[in-house]
Design a protein around this motif. Structure first.
Motif, PDB file in Angstrom:
ATOM      1  N   VAL A  16       0.848  -1.194   0.000  1.00 53.19           N
ATOM      2  CA  VAL A  16       0.000   0.000   0.000  1.00 53.19           C
ATOM      3  C   VAL A  16       0.877   1.235   0.000  1.00 53.19           C
ATOM      4  CG1 VAL A  16      -0.199   0.221   2.516  1.00 53.19           C
ATOM      5  CG2 VAL A  16      -2.019   1.023   1.072  1.00 53.19           C
ATOM      6  N   VAL A  19      -2.228   6.301   2.112  1.00 52.76           N
ATOM      7  CA  VAL A  19      -3.633   6.641   1.897  1.00 52.76           C
ATOM      8  C   VAL A  19      -3.869   7.937   2.647  1.00 52.76           C
ATOM      9  CG1 VAL A  19      -5.999   5.889   2.191  1.00 52.76           C
ATOM     10  CG2 VAL A  19      -4.213   4.227   1.741  1.00 52.76           C
ATOM     11  N   TYR A  99      -3.756   3.662  -4.731  1.00 54.23           N
ATOM     12  CA  TYR A  99      -4.590   3.800  -3.546  1.00 54.23           C
ATOM     13  C   TYR A  99      -4.820   5.260  -3.153  1.00 54.23           C
ATOM     14  CZ  TYR A  99      -2.771  -0.944  -3.452  1.00 54.23           C
ATOM     15  OH  TYR A  99      -2.378  -2.208  -3.796  1.00 54.23           O
ATOM     16  N   TYR A 171     -11.567  -3.131  -1.385  1.00 54.34           N
ATOM     17  CA  TYR A 171     -10.489  -3.190  -0.404  1.00 54.34           C
ATOM     18  C   TYR A 171      -9.813  -4.560  -0.463  1.00 54.34           C
ATOM     19  CZ  TYR A 171     -13.408   0.561   1.548  1.00 54.34           C
ATOM     20  OH  TYR A 171     -14.169   1.685   1.710  1.00 54.34           O
ATOM     21  N   ARG A 212      -5.573  -1.360   1.459  1.00 55.40           N
ATOM     22  CA  ARG A 212      -5.505  -1.214   0.010  1.00 55.40           C
ATOM     23  C   ARG A 212      -6.834  -0.764  -0.620  1.00 55.40           C
ATOM     24  NH1 ARG A 212      -2.247  -6.831  -1.375  1.00 55.40           N
ATOM     25  NH2 ARG A 212      -0.302  -6.293  -0.346  1.00 55.40           N
ATOM     26  N   SER A 214      -9.320   1.001  -3.202  1.00 62.92           N
ATOM     27  CA  SER A 214      -9.155   1.301  -4.627  1.00 62.92           C
ATOM     28  C   SER A 214     -10.518   1.383  -5.294  1.00 62.92           C
ATOM     29  CB  SER A 214      -8.297   0.236  -5.321  1.00 62.92           C
ATOM     30  OG  SER A 214      -8.987  -1.000  -5.375  1.00 62.92           O
TER      31      SER A 214
END
Length: 691
Positions: A16, A19, A99, A171, A212, A214
């Motif tokens: 990842v 974020v 991400y 996710y 993760r 997205s």
């Protein structure tokens, strides 16, 4: 590619990136911004007043259209990026780290609005319809929310769009989850966040959730009710009472939609009981109209309306015409089956399917002028919940608009002679289109694809080779996962004149792969006249950047007659061209004969060519500028013999240009000098410009 769960084992290692607060999610531990790609979640504040311009800025793939002239689909709408419009919101990006909201935006920028803020577009030409690409937050426990967006033109005629995040926000590991708090789906897979296999680690590592995130974006279309002139201003405003903490606007497409198509002598589905209000299921009425049309040698007509269809409509030897994709909408719910189907499906949903190839397939099917809107919110690879499916030989598909299905069009051959044109496929959980197993002599041309959850356009020669197919003049933008266009094995196929922009993770713009159990490449493969934009993602397992076009020999050699001619690679995040194999098979497979000719490379973060496999390639009239590192990264197959790299480069002349380190193809690099530096500093190139 969408149905083989085993294909993604290498994806298990995706780490990842940060974020950001832009997502309202906080920071996932272990994330880093990629050098040279902009700070993760970077944003430009709007300041005290509105930013942007009232002058319309029309782009294609986020660029001046002149830079991509002749490439991609010839579409009937004008693309305008929100970051170029007038706004009192905040411009987010640029950022290419997976991400993050900017990374999934067209052009790697967008505008973030809070309640009360707006973005305003000036129409470049007459329009009566718009498409808005946007993102809003997920529900705290997943599943999405809805929120309003006010639309006005010149300050009046207010309409409200109801935005949703119910088809966004995935996710976790493949095949992903809708639950932001879910634990690892595969604790027995290697995880780069902890550099471990969690199930084999004592004590088990802490994986921060949501893990993760997205697939943030969705899009909606709106008929404005009348035609507005060039220069009129379309304002999108988040109402002050919106329950969405933020709304991100990526872009607006505007167009002039013609009148509905009418066919008075066809078998009209209304005469067979179809309900254009969408309140009652019309599947049986469609079946009756098709059967009647087959007996009477008529076409089937779908007048304007929204028709509820919650299963497959089987088509064979029939022509079905809608009133146009803005007017005729076939919409269905995803339905859980009482028992799994023989093909492994646990759900069904709206779709037009040819008969299975084992039953002879379908022939002479012609579908045009309607939209298919599914209800797929999760990825189940065994499910047949695609917009179009089955086998259709000697058939045509034209002018469809498909969204919210698993795959827009998935064809299981053997089958032949299919032509797909002038269609739009957006917001898919997996691929937009896949020729799977023995599809031959078929053409995909002038189609527009955006926001897929796997490859945009793919040819997958599993079990039986695809042969003689062409992907030509298509536009593929922002594939969230995998590649814009991918060819997995096959014979005598062509990828030409396409425009591919902004791949996000675990793939790139154009991919040639010997993998996923595909039949070998044989005969010819022609890749010609394509343009890639802002391509190349960071493969966090290998810890290297992928090329805008990349060749991957994993299962077999890639040793067909392969020519790459006339491609333009613009603003490549890392290298423009990549030849690679997996470490475990690096001494088994090779890529011995790829010819590059008449190529333009305008900007690379690192090299022009990265070779991480044994083999050879030749280069002729490959011109490069704004190259961020030494022109060739040649590692061969990492045995580093004293005789030089196991990968050889041949200079056929006319290879000019380079960067600060000198000519990109320097004499000292030839034929096989070891210049192995997989991870040089990334130097973000300037924006592409006329050559």
């Amino acid at each position: 590619m969408a149905r083989w769960s085993g294909r993604l084992s290498w994806r298990a290692a995706v780490a990842v990136a940060a974020v950001t607060a832009t997502l309202g999610l906080g920071v996932v531990s272990g994330g880093t911004a990629l050098a040279g790609t902009g700070a993760t979640g970077a944003s430009t504040p709007a300041g005290t007043g509105a930013t942007g311009t009232s002058t319309p800025v029309v782009t294609r793939a986020g660029l001046d259209p002149s830079l991509v002239a002749g490439r991609g689909a010839d579409v009937d709408f004008a693309e305008q990026e929100a970051e170029n419009a007038a706004t009192d919101g905040t411009v987010i990006g640029p950022d290419r780290s997976a991400y993050t909201l900017p990374a999934e935006a067209s052009g790697r920028k967008a505008v973030k609005l809070t309640p009360g803020q707006y973005v305003e577009f000036t129409l470049p030409s007459a329009a009566n319809a718009i498409t808005v690409r946007y993102s809003i937050p997920d529900a705290p426990n997943g599943g999405g929310i809805t929120a309003p967006l006010a639309v006005t033109v010149n300050g009046g005629g207010k309409r409200t769009m109801t935005l949703t995040s119910q088809y966004a926000w995935l996710y976790n590991q493949y095949p992903f989850s809708n639950d932001p708090d879910a634990g690892l789906l595969h604790p027995d897979w290697w995880i780069t966040e902890c550099a471990c296999v969690p199930a084999a680690t004592t004590p088990p590592p802490v994986i921060t959730t949501p893990f993760r995130p997205s697939h943030f974006y969705d899009e909606q279309r709106l008929l404005l009710g009348r035609t507005h002139r060039a220069g009129d201003k379309v304002r999108l405003t988040v109402p002050t009472g919106s329950n969405a903490a933020w709304t991100v606007i990526d872009l607006l497409d505007s167009q002039l939609v013609g009148r509905p198509h009418v066919n008075l002598v066809a078998a009209n589905v209304l005469a067979f009981g179809a309900d254009p209000s969408g309140r009652r299921d019309s599947a049986a009425a469609f079946d009756r109209a098709i059967a009647f049309a087959q007996r009477k040698h008529l076409k089937v007509h779908l007048p304007p309306g929204t028709y509820q269809v919650n299963r497959h409509i089987i088509v064979d030897n029939v022509t079905i015409e809608g009133a146009g994709s803005w007017y005729t909408i076939i919409k269905g719910r995803e339905v859980t089956l009482d028992t799994p189907a023989p093909d492994g499906s646990v759900h069904t949903g709206v779709g037009f399917y040819g008969k299975e190839a084992k039953d002879g397939g379908s022939h002479n099917v012609h579908l045009s002028g309607f939209a298919i809107e599914g209800d797929v919110r999760e990825r189940v690879d065994t499910d047949q919940v695609n917009g179009i499916g089955g086998a259709m030989s000697d058939s045509t598909i034209d002018g469809l608009h498909i969204r919210h299905t698993k795959v827009g069009m998935w064809f299981d051959g053997p089958m032949t002679g299919l032509r797909i044109t002038d269609s739009v496929i957006v917001d898919q959980i997996a691929d937009a289109l896949n020729f799977h197993t023995g599809v031959t002599d078929s053409v995909v041309s002038n189609n527009f694809v955006r926001n897929t959850g796997d490859d945009g356009l793919a040819m997958w020669s599993e079990k039986t080779a695809n042969a003689g197919n062409t992907f030509d003049h298509n536009t593929v933008q922002t594939p969230v996962l995998a590649n814009g266009i991918a060819v997995y094995g096959g014979t005598d196929n062509t990828v030409s004149n396409n425009l591919v922009a902004d791949p996000v993770r675990e793939g790139s713009a154009i991919h040639v792969g010997s993998r996923f159990g595909a039949e070998p490449f044989t005969g010819k493969l022609r890749i010609t006249g394509n343009t890639t934009v802002r391509a190349g993602t960071y493969e966090l397992n290998w810890k290297i950047g992928l090329g805008s076009i990349w060749f991957y020999a994993l299962d077999k050699n890639i040793d067909a007659d392969i020519q790459v001619t006339g491609d333009h690679y613009l603003d490549s995040t890392y290298n423009a061209i990549m030849m690679v194999s997996e470490w475990s098979v690096k001494d088994l497979y090779s890529i011995p004969n790829v010819r590059f000719k008449d190529i333009r490379v305008d900007g690379t973060g690192t090299s022009v060519v990265s070779a991480r496999v044994k083999g050879a390639a030749s280069f002729e009239n490959v011109d490069a500028r704004n190259v961020g590192a030494v022109g060739v990264n040649n590692c061969g197959s990492f045995n580093f013999p004293p005789t030089g790299s196991e990968f050889s480069l041949t200079d056929l002349g006319g290879n000019d240009g380079g960067g600060t380190t000198g000519p990109w193809l320097a004499p000292w690099e030839l034929p096989n000098t070891i210049t192995c530096d997989d991870r040089p500093p990334v130097v973000a190139p300037p924006a592409p410009s006329p050559w």
